[in-house]
Write an enzyme that holds these catalytic residues in place. Structure first.
Site, PDB file in Angstrom:
ATOM      1  N   CYS A   1     -18.669  29.825  -9.347  1.00  0.00           N
ATOM      2  CA  CYS A   1     -19.392  31.091  -9.240  1.00  0.00           C
ATOM      3  C   CYS A   1     -20.043  31.408 -10.581  1.00  0.00           C
ATOM      4  O   CYS A   1     -19.441  31.206 -11.630  1.00  0.00           O
ATOM      5  CB  CYS A   1     -18.448  32.227  -8.857  1.00  0.00           C
ATOM      6  SG  CYS A   1     -18.044  32.265  -7.126  1.00  0.00           S
ATOM      7  N   GLN A   2     -21.268  31.914 -10.499  1.00  0.00           N
ATOM      8  CA  GLN A   2     -22.008  32.305 -11.694  1.00  0.00           C
ATOM      9  C   GLN A   2     -21.309  33.477 -12.388  1.00  0.00           C
ATOM     10  O   GLN A   2     -21.167  33.500 -13.599  1.00  0.00           O
ATOM     11  CB  GLN A   2     -23.425  32.702 -11.272  1.00  0.00           C
ATOM     12  CG  GLN A   2     -24.329  33.106 -12.396  1.00  0.00           C
ATOM     13  CD  GLN A   2     -25.725  33.473 -11.879  1.00  0.00           C
ATOM     14  OE1 GLN A   2     -25.967  33.520 -10.693  1.00  0.00           O
ATOM     15  NE2 GLN A   2     -26.622  33.735 -12.798  1.00  0.00           N
TER      16      GLN A   2
END
Length: 141
Positions: free
Chosen positions: A51-52
């Protein structure tokens, strides 16, 4: 409600919006109702890889159902995780494992996310299913 029924309910809700700005706003609103993870579970081992933004996901078995809590440092991601928890929390591990996530395509979510957010969405679903596998092993036959 079954996973399928919850997904149909979400598809109906999203069909009320004319454009994607309204849908984004709705997703952000959903994030505000996310069952927040206890601070003691905000550990690196509960961070979703891929996930960013930071997303913590925790699961526990209550009876024979998996209950999820989560949090994120990004408002849109928090809303996405809230959608996923609405579908998968309080469900039996076997049902989570066999569930299709058709609502994501039906509402057009993945195609309206940046590539990194879309990857994060896939990572969240994978982690939810991994937790379901782990919790299923705790249920006596």
């Amino acid at each position: 409600m079954t996973i399928k029924e919850i997904q149909e309910e979400i598809i109906d809700e999203f069909s009320m919006f004319d454009d994607w700005m309204e849908r984004y706003e709705y997703i952000i609103e959903l994030g505000k109702s996310l069952p927040i993870i206890n601070e003691k579970f905000k550990l690196n081992e509960n961070l979703i890889k891929g996930c960013q933004s930071k997303v913590w996901l925790y699961s526990e078995l209550e009876g024979n159902k998996v209950k999820f809590t989560a949090d994120s440092d990004a408002i849109l991601t928090k809303g996405i995780v809230a959608l996923l928890l609405r579908v998968f929390s309080e469900q039996k591990p076997a049902d989570i494992l066999t569930a299709e996530t058709t609502f994501i395509d039906e509402i057009g979510l993945k195609e309206h996310l940046s590539p990194t957010r879309a990857n994060g969405l896939v990572s969240m679903i994978k982690q939810i299913k991994m937790y379901a596998i782990a919790q299923q092993t705790k249920i006596p036959n």
